[in-house]
Design an enzyme around this catalytic site. Structure first.
Site, PDB file in Angstrom:
ATOM      1  N   HIS A   5      45.007  -6.307  40.313  1.00 45.74           N
ATOM      2  CA  HIS A   5      45.410  -6.446  41.711  1.00 45.74           C
ATOM      3  C   HIS A   5      46.462  -5.397  42.054  1.00 45.74           C
ATOM      4  O   HIS A   5      47.284  -5.010  41.217  1.00 45.74           O
ATOM      5  CB  HIS A   5      45.915  -7.860  42.011  1.00 45.74           C
ATOM      6  CG  HIS A   5      47.158  -8.271  41.280  1.00 45.74           C
ATOM      7  ND1 HIS A   5      48.425  -7.934  41.703  1.00 45.74           N
ATOM      8  CD2 HIS A   5      47.325  -9.020  40.160  1.00 45.74           C
ATOM      9  CE1 HIS A   5      49.322  -8.450  40.888  1.00 45.74           C
ATOM     10  NE2 HIS A   5      48.691  -9.114  39.928  1.00 45.74           N
ATOM     11  N   ASP A  40      48.589  -5.649  44.841  1.00 50.05           N
ATOM     12  CA  ASP A  40      49.756  -6.160  45.560  1.00 50.05           C
ATOM     13  C   ASP A  40      50.847  -6.601  44.592  1.00 50.05           C
ATOM     14  O   ASP A  40      50.588  -6.894  43.420  1.00 50.05           O
ATOM     15  CB  ASP A  40      49.368  -7.302  46.500  1.00 50.05           C
ATOM     16  CG  ASP A  40      48.761  -8.499  45.773  1.00 50.05           C
ATOM     17  OD1 ASP A  40      47.922  -8.282  44.872  1.00 50.05           O
ATOM     18  OD2 ASP A  40      49.107  -9.645  46.095  1.00 50.05           O
ATOM     19  N   GLU A  55      46.319 -10.870  45.611  1.00 49.10           N
ATOM     20  CA  GLU A  55      46.224 -11.781  44.468  1.00 49.10           C
ATOM     21  C   GLU A  55      47.451 -12.673  44.395  1.00 49.10           C
ATOM     22  O   GLU A  55      47.357 -13.856  44.054  1.00 49.10           O
ATOM     23  CB  GLU A  55      46.068 -10.973  43.174  1.00 49.10           C
ATOM     24  CG  GLU A  55      45.774 -11.817  41.929  1.00 49.10           C
ATOM     25  CD  GLU A  55      47.023 -12.336  41.206  1.00 49.10           C
ATOM     26  OE1 GLU A  55      46.892 -13.183  40.318  1.00 49.10           O
ATOM     27  OE2 GLU A  55      48.154 -11.889  41.557  1.00 49.10           O
ATOM     28  N   GLU A  78      46.243  -8.390  33.514  1.00 50.59           N
ATOM     29  CA  GLU A  78      47.534  -9.042  33.759  1.00 50.59           C
ATOM     30  C   GLU A  78      48.415  -8.901  32.510  1.00 50.59           C
ATOM     31  O   GLU A  78      47.915  -8.780  31.387  1.00 50.59           O
ATOM     32  CB  GLU A  78      47.336 -10.526  34.076  1.00 50.59           C
ATOM     33  CG  GLU A  78      46.694 -10.804  35.422  1.00 50.59           C
ATOM     34  CD  GLU A  78      47.696 -10.775  36.571  1.00 50.59           C
ATOM     35  OE1 GLU A  78      48.874 -10.446  36.333  1.00 50.59           O
ATOM     36  OE2 GLU A  78      47.294 -11.082  37.707  1.00 50.59           O
TER      37      GLU A  78
END
Length: 381
Positions: free
Chosen positions: A71, A73, A135, A163
């Site tokens: 992601h 953001d 996200e 992540e």
């Protein structure tokens, strides 16, 4: 740290992609970066046109292959005390500081820096790239990309979400339902409180009922998760205007983080039933305009991938770690899994640094991520 990786990471960190803002400048940077390598990409915009997902693939045509997902953001820096500029790469003592360095622009930078290696190999299956928006506010943005994958005849077979897990493979996380409750009462002078409908008081009764329902979630437990049961909590509450006025309105937000496969609709249904059949009749006896409304805010499913699968075994080899675990935070992994793409989570950095002031990812973690991508590249040829 290699010069190309440093330059890419510096560029990504310089974009303020806080979820409330547009991510288009960063997406255009990635699109142009891919274009310079001869890689075409597709953008999937939100309704406003101010945010977009990016999807690309390279290698041979056909079904299958591996998708690398991240992601774009980041969470806000408001109210945090930073010792370094948050939207600028700062390197010191083997660490790369900046908002999103760990969560998760470090991974995206590693992916982009590895693409020349993938292009130089005769890949036997496609490599897919998926970079999404929003996200951090409930995996909202990736939905259009998931819909594209579901409709595609050539979707990936496997996905690695980068992540921050300190490069340890993760096979599961809980799902999440977030909702808002709005209570409309009837205002009056507090000296005549029985003539009003106290929205805060009724909201408190709903919150007490939520606490009781939350206790019931502890019945089903799974020791693979921490805590080992689904949880429920109220995160924000707003109401009232002055002490001497019976409050007209009160709003609170709550979330349920639930074990994969668990159906928590019985919780929300029970709360709505209590509101509509117990509280609302009493409120409307005093003021007919009284109301209780529930609004969904976000929802994403949990993830639970087979640790004994070939994919898990391969990821253990690529990452150099066979210690699989679950994590407390959520990802878009459950959505990809529902679309038929087996998904695992593994990326550089730690969530211990994510969302905090002076967020950083270590150079050592970035190097381990680059090694994982290099081994993945060799496996795909």
């Amino acid at each position: 740290m290699p010069t190309d990786l440093r330059a890419i990471l510096a560029a990504l960190l310089a974009f303020d992609t806080t979820s409330r803002a547009s991510n288009l400048a960063l997406i255009h940077y990635i699109r142009d970066f891919l274009c310079a390598l001869g890689i075409e990409s597709q953008l999937f915009f939100d309704d406003s046109g101010g945010k977009a997902n990016l999807y690309a693939r390279l290698g041979p045509q056909g079904d299958g292959g591996v998708m690398l997902s991240g992601h774009t953001d980041v969470v806000p820096v408001d109210g945090q005390s930073w010792s370094v500029p948050p939207f600028q790469l700062t390197e010191k003592e083997g660490r790369c500081y900046g908002r999103g360095s760990a969560d998760m622009k470090g991974f995206i930078a590693c992916v982009l820096a590895s693409l020349r290696d993938f292009q130089a190999r005769p890949l036997r299956m496609p490599l897919h790239l998926a970079f999404s928006y929003d996200e951090e506010v409930g995996c909202l943005g990736v939905r259009s990309l998931v819909a594209h994958l579901k409709a595609s005849a050539e979707k990936p077979a496997m996905c690695i979400i980068g992540e921050p897990t300190e490069m340890a493979p993760v096979y599961g996380h809980k799902g999440k339902v977030a909702m808002r409750c709005e209570v409309d009462g009837h205002a009056c002078h507090s000296a005549y409180a029985p003539s009003g409908v106290n929205a805060i008081a009724y909201a408190a009764r709903l919150i007490n009922r939520l606490d009781a329902l939350g206790e019931g979630l502890k019945v089903r437990q799974d020791s693979r998760f921490d805590p080992p049961f689904s949880t429920l909590q109220v995160g924000t509450i707003h109401g009232g205007s002055a002490l001497n006025i019976v409050p007209q309105a009160c709003t609170f937000d709550f979330e349920i983080r639930y074990l994969p496969g668990e159906d928590v609709s019985n919780v929300t249904d029970a709360l709505c039933d209590y509101a509509q059949h117990t509280l609302l009749p009493a409120m409307q006896q005093v003021a007919a305009e009284s109301a209780i409304r529930f609004q969904p805010l976000s929802h994403y499913p949990g993830l639970l991938t087979d640790m004994q699968s070939d994919f898990a075994r391969w990821l253990a080899e690529w990452s150099g770690c066979d210690s699989f675990s679950t994590v407390a935070f959520g990802t878009e992994g459950g959505l990809f899994d529902e679309a038929g793409v087996a998904t695992l989570v593994c990326g550089p950095g730690s969530m211990e640094q994510g969302h905090k002031p002076d967020e950083f990812v270590s150079v050592e973690q970035l190097a381990r991520c680059q090694k994982m991508l290099s081994l993945l590249c060799a496996w795909m040829q």
